[in-house]
Design a protein around this motif. Structure first.
Motif, PDB file in Angstrom:
ATOM      1  N   MET A 163     -23.808   1.376  13.825  1.00 24.78           N
ATOM      2  CA  MET A 163     -23.978   2.697  14.455  1.00 24.78           C
ATOM      3  C   MET A 163     -22.936   3.639  13.831  1.00 24.78           C
ATOM      4  SD  MET A 163     -22.325   1.181  17.898  1.00 24.78           S
ATOM      5  CE  MET A 163     -22.278   2.544  19.013  1.00 24.78           C
ATOM      6  N   CYS A 164     -22.893   4.863  14.296  1.00 21.70           N
ATOM      7  CA  CYS A 164     -21.855   5.790  13.835  1.00 21.70           C
ATOM      8  C   CYS A 164     -20.503   5.208  14.229  1.00 21.70           C
ATOM      9  CB  CYS A 164     -22.047   7.169  14.468  1.00 21.70           C
ATOM     10  SG  CYS A 164     -20.639   8.279  14.209  1.00 21.70           S
ATOM     11  N   ASN A 165     -19.544   5.288  13.324  1.00 24.93           N
ATOM     12  CA  ASN A 165     -18.211   4.710  13.566  1.00 24.93           C
ATOM     13  C   ASN A 165     -17.244   5.676  14.247  1.00 24.93           C
ATOM     14  OD1 ASN A 165     -18.168   1.933  12.196  1.00 24.93           O
ATOM     15  ND2 ASN A 165     -19.181   3.238  10.698  1.00 24.93           N
ATOM     16  N   HIS A 166     -17.698   6.865  14.523  1.00 18.02           N
ATOM     17  CA  HIS A 166     -16.833   7.885  15.144  1.00 18.02           C
ATOM     18  C   HIS A 166     -15.458   7.866  14.472  1.00 18.02           C
ATOM     19  CE1 HIS A 166     -19.866   9.068  18.035  1.00 18.02           C
ATOM     20  NE2 HIS A 166     -20.227   7.811  17.956  1.00 18.02           N
ATOM     21  N   CYS A 167     -15.518   8.116  13.173  1.00 15.67           N
ATOM     22  CA  CYS A 167     -14.356   7.958  12.300  1.00 15.67           C
ATOM     23  C   CYS A 167     -13.195   8.879  12.693  1.00 15.67           C
ATOM     24  CB  CYS A 167     -14.759   8.275  10.863  1.00 15.67           C
ATOM     25  SG  CYS A 167     -16.102   7.223  10.264  1.00 15.67           S
ATOM     26  N   GLU A 168     -12.020   8.360  12.439  1.00 14.57           N
ATOM     27  CA  GLU A 168     -10.811   9.140  12.701  1.00 14.57           C
ATOM     28  C   GLU A 168     -10.735  10.335  11.745  1.00 14.57           C
ATOM     29  OE1 GLU A 168      -7.668   6.342  13.173  1.00 14.57           O
ATOM     30  OE2 GLU A 168      -6.190   7.974  13.072  1.00 14.57           O
ATOM     31  N   PRO A 176     -13.451  11.942   9.830  1.00 12.26           N
ATOM     32  CA  PRO A 176     -14.893  11.911   9.513  1.00 12.26           C
ATOM     33  C   PRO A 176     -15.279  12.831   8.354  1.00 12.26           C
ATOM     34  CG  PRO A 176     -14.483  13.115  11.555  1.00 12.26           C
ATOM     35  CD  PRO A 176     -13.158  12.650  11.081  1.00 12.26           C
ATOM     36  N   PRO A 177     -15.716  12.280   7.245  1.00  9.99           N
ATOM     37  CA  PRO A 177     -16.116  13.124   6.110  1.00  9.99           C
ATOM     38  C   PRO A 177     -17.309  14.008   6.441  1.00  9.99           C
ATOM     39  CG  PRO A 177     -16.632  10.805   5.704  1.00  9.99           C
ATOM     40  CD  PRO A 177     -15.814  10.849   6.937  1.00  9.99           C
ATOM     41  N   CYS A 178     -18.175  13.555   7.375  1.00 10.63           N
ATOM     42  CA  CYS A 178     -19.345  14.358   7.759  1.00 10.63           C
ATOM     43  C   CYS A 178     -18.896  15.692   8.362  1.00 10.63           C
ATOM     44  CB  CYS A 178     -20.210  13.581   8.754  1.00 10.63           C
ATOM     45  SG  CYS A 178     -19.304  12.997  10.202  1.00 10.63           S
ATOM     46  N   GLY A 212     -11.265   5.622   8.708  1.00 10.26           N
ATOM     47  CA  GLY A 212     -10.744   5.178  10.016  1.00 10.26           C
ATOM     48  C   GLY A 212     -11.837   4.916  11.032  1.00 10.26           C
ATOM     49  N   PRO A 213     -12.740   3.973  10.765  1.00 15.70           N
ATOM     50  CA  PRO A 213     -13.833   3.690  11.722  1.00 15.70           C
ATOM     51  C   PRO A 213     -13.290   3.211  13.073  1.00 15.70           C
ATOM     52  CG  PRO A 213     -14.151   2.490   9.639  1.00 15.70           C
ATOM     53  CD  PRO A 213     -12.772   3.054   9.603  1.00 15.70           C
TER      54      PRO A 213
END
Ligand code: SF4
Ligand code: SF4
Ligand code: SF4
Length: 265
Positions: A121-126, A128-130, A252-253
């Protein structure tokens, strides 16, 4: 197929340059009210300094266990079933260890682990490049770490899809509404031309409820506050060996996967 850090940074750089070019036009027509798109917390809402999830795939004994979790998300969020893999809209899905963790591939990997499907799923990154490349702020990071997606603000440029190294975002190539099996009237539907993804069930957290997938997982998925040393996620991370997807990219996932031998399952 995996991408290395160099390729990843190239994509980010290119997308960011495009995004920057569009900023002046978009900023002129869109006010900076991304925070307004958040769900208003009710009394008893679940809050955190940094939301995170720990997934223990060893606790999923059958395909039905995984399906139950995926179905819970799909029906809660009106996710269409277009029937064709190339058009697939997915917020949570399963894939092989090899695809999920290409960098951890090794010849003598325990066979049971190698064959195990992993829920992604989305990793809600620390970092986030998106979010960095989105020209309209349709995707943005909340103060509790959740990477949000405002479908009304999305212009469908798909920069975020190019920037996400995890394939966590989907694009609606056609009107998704006719392809929703059982519409949930309490959750918005989307339109053709917008990107969507997992939002850590912000609408449920605001009502004091755990994410739908966590609720359906019978304890195999644990959700909590990474900043709280007494939270269940922190306790699990301290006591169990876990891995994250593509940590070498520096995103940072915030989704952690329990890894252990079949003997200890
Ligand atoms: S997993 Fe992808 S979509 Fe989710 S926050 Fe990270 S980069 Fe963005
Ligand atoms: S597709 Fe939507 S969310 Fe993604 S970068 Fe473009 S405007 Fe932002
Ligand atoms: S946290 Fe919510 S939105 Fe994300 S995969 Fe689970 S059920 Fe779906």
């Amino acid at each position: 197929m995996g991408i290395d850090r160099r390729e990843f940074l190239k994509i980010i750089g290119a997308s960011a340059a495009f995004a920057l070019g569009g900023m002046t036009i978009v900023d002129a027509i869109v006010k900076d009210d991304a925070e307004a798109a958040q769900y208003t917390p009710e009394p008893g809402a679940l809050v955190a300094g940094q939301w995170a999830m720990v997934i223990d795939m060893w606790k999923f004994k059958t395909e039905d266990d995984r399906k139950r979790v995926i179905d819970a998300c799909n029906s809660a969020h009106n996710i269409p079933d277009f029937g064709e893999a190339k058009d697939e809209v997915k917020w949570i899905w399963d894939d092989s260890f090899e695809h999920a963790f290409p960098e951890t591939e090794q010849k003598y990997l325990q066979a049971s682990l190698e064959k195990m499907p992993f829920l992604l799923m989305c990793n809600h990154c620390e970092n986030p490049p998106c979010v960095r490349v989105c020209p309209t702020k349709a995707t943005f990071k909340r103060s509790d770490g959740i990477v949000m997606q405002d479908m009304h603000r999305c212009i469908g440029c798909r920069f975020c899809m190019a920037a996400c190294p995890y394939g966590s975002r989907s694009f609606n190539w056609s009107d998704p509404r006719p392809y929703i099996k059982h519409e949930n009237p309490n959750y918005p539907t989307r339109t053709k031309g917008v990107v969507e993804k997992c939002t850590f069930c912000v609408e449920r957290l605001a009502k004091g409820e755990m994410p739908a997938c966590v609720e359906a997982s019978n304890g195999a998925m644990v959700f909590g506050d990474l900043k709280d040393p007494n939270s269940k996620v922190r306790k699990l991370l301290e006591s169990t060996y876990t891995i994250r997807r593509k940590p070498e990219l520096g995103t940072g996932p915030n989704i952690y996967y329990v890894i252990r031998g079949a003997d200890n399952a």
